[in-house]
Scaffold this motif. Structure first.
Motif, PDB file in Angstrom:
ATOM      1  N   SER A 322       0.822  -1.213   0.000  1.00  0.00           N
ATOM      2  CA  SER A 322       0.000   0.000   0.000  1.00  0.00           C
ATOM      3  C   SER A 322       0.853   1.259   0.000  1.00  0.00           C
ATOM      4  N   THR A 332      -3.204   0.116  -8.325  1.00  0.00           N
ATOM      5  CA  THR A 332      -3.875  -0.259  -7.078  1.00  0.00           C
ATOM      6  C   THR A 332      -4.661  -1.549  -7.260  1.00  0.00           C
ATOM      7  N   LEU A 364      -7.387   2.513   1.088  1.00  0.00           N
ATOM      8  CA  LEU A 364      -6.598   2.842  -0.098  1.00  0.00           C
ATOM      9  C   LEU A 364      -7.507   3.067  -1.308  1.00  0.00           C
TER      10      LEU A 364
END
Length: 438
Positions: A322, A332, A364
């Protein structure tokens, strides 16, 4: 972080080199503890302590094996299969799609999970061989049914899967209704359907010769069918067997306990004298031979998962990835799916992977701008990735239980590798697509 990467890679390599899967998981677990700085003794103690997480599943598997042997002892499976031989002759694709459909019902409509496999599949092995059906195609069909329904359909195990995703997302700052999860996961689910169709109609379309005609006629399944059809007609024992199966199924659904349901079925068949009490030792021994190794694999896998969790290896891996992702949506999504694949390949459970991923990756996803639907799709797909193809997953162990009843089916090369290729690859691709469409 390196403990999980190295140990999972070691597990996969050892398994593909045909090292016994039980030994492979043990070596991978010990390596994870040692890399994390633990002593061999502490690692082994943690492994043993973590095995309790699958104790209920292990006893369920053993009892289901005994129940399956008793059903086989009654002769009803051979009698049924003799009737099906003429009807199914030449319909190879139909048989495989039917197996996928029956397997799918085991997750939602009749939530018995892998319990049906040792009852249904071993007597069908002779039929598969006579029709030259590639057992890898059968394994793929079975794994599809054990996996795809809980991803797509919000019932039975599927409802549980969706509820865990929704609750874990809410815990970390993103709210989504459970009713929206089918929409979020339909695209990855379509990927699994594509993988199944490719396996049936392209990859394993050609006939596979499983031996000479003499070999086929002398196989255990063939002998059972022949003996049953010649010597036994539908009788009182078969009626009691059907009642025991329905009773076991009812108990499983009502109590959500596979172990209790199987035990009730066993007792009912003993009381109905389908099998004499004097044969009890022999029947239990046969059930242990069929399912004992599988139960120990599940126990060791639970201990391995405990080592990865308790040493912080999984948390370190998730946190490290992350920190390097940045603001790229594509990167991502790619990392979330890749880490999900790695974790689930190691611990063998989709349901247990969801909380691990959600803790870091939901915040995230919020930061990079993914919608709740896209986030749910990523978390659900990432946790499901690896369930097919993992040597320690019941989605692969279950099919091997049935298909290797005659010792002619390899767990890694005939179940894990085909299911990994046909389901994890399309899941990964369709999961990426879903993240950008939703």
């Amino acid at each position: 972080m390196y403990a999980i990467i190295i140990s999972v890679v070691l597990l996969i390599v050892l398994s593909m080199l045909r090292v016994n899967v039980l030994l492979s998981i043990l070596i991978a677990a010990l390596s994870a503890g040692l890399i994390a700085g633990m002593s061999v003794l502490d690692t082994m103690n943690m492994l043993i302590g973590g095995m309790g997480g699958q104790a209920e599943t292990a006893i369920s598997v053993i009892l289901l094996g005994v129940f399956a042997v008793m059903i086989k002892y009654s002769g009803i499976t051979g009698l049924l299969l003799k009737k099906l031989l003429k009807f199914m002759k030449g319909k190879r694709a139909f048989i495989l799609l039917a197996i996928a459909a029956v397997s799918s019902l085991s997750q939602n409509l009749v939530p018995v999970h892998i319990a049906f496999i040792p009852i249904l599949i071993p007597p069908l092995l002779h039929l598969f061989d006579r029709m030259k059906i590639d057992r890898r195609a059968v394994a793929t069909a079975l794994t599809f049914g054990l996996k795809a329904p809980y991803i797509i359909i919000p019932a039975g195990y599927g409802l549980m899967f969706h509820q865990i995703i929704a609750s874990e997302m809410k815990k970390y700052g993103m709210t989504i209704a459970v009713g929206q999860l089918p929409l979020a996961l339909i695209i990855p689910g379509l990927g699994m359907i594509v993988g199944l169709l490719i396996a049936i109609f392209i990859t394993y379309r050609k006939e596979k010769d499983m031996g000479t005609q003499a070999d086929l006629e002398n196989s255990p399944a063939s002998l059972e069918i022949s003996a049953t059809s010649e010597e036994i007609t539908f009788n009182k024992q078969h009626v009691i067997t059907i009642i025991a199966i329905l009773l076991s199924l009812g108990i499983q659904i009502y109590t959500h306990s596979l172990a209790l349901g199987a035990l009730v079925g066993i007792i009912a068949m003993f009381l109905g004298r389908v099998a004499p009490f004097m044969k009890g030792d022999e029947i239990v021994d046969d059930g242990m031979k069929m399912m004992g190794a599988i139960a120990f694999v599940l126990l060791i896998a639970a201990g391995y998962a405990a080592i990865l969790r308790e040493t912080g290896s999984i948390d370190d891996l998730v946190a490290h990835t992350s920190s390097i992702i940045g603001g790229s949506k594509f990167f991502t999504a790619f990392i979330i799916l890749s880490i999900g694949l790695l974790i689930t390949m190691g611990i063998g459970t989709s349901f247990g992977t969801i909380p691990i991923l959600a803790a870091v990756y939901v915040p995230l996803c919020i930061a990079v701008g993914f919608s709740p639907l896209a986030t749910a799709s990523l978390i659900g797909t990432a946790s499901a990735l690896g369930d097919a193809g993992s040597p320690a997953s019941d989605s692969t162990i279950g099919p091997t239980i049935g298909l290797n009843a005659d010792g002619r089916h390899n767990h890694i090369w005939d179940t894990c590798v085909p299911t990994f290729i046909h389901f994890n690859i399309p899941l990964f691709i369709f999961g990426l697509i879903a993240a950008f469409i939703l």
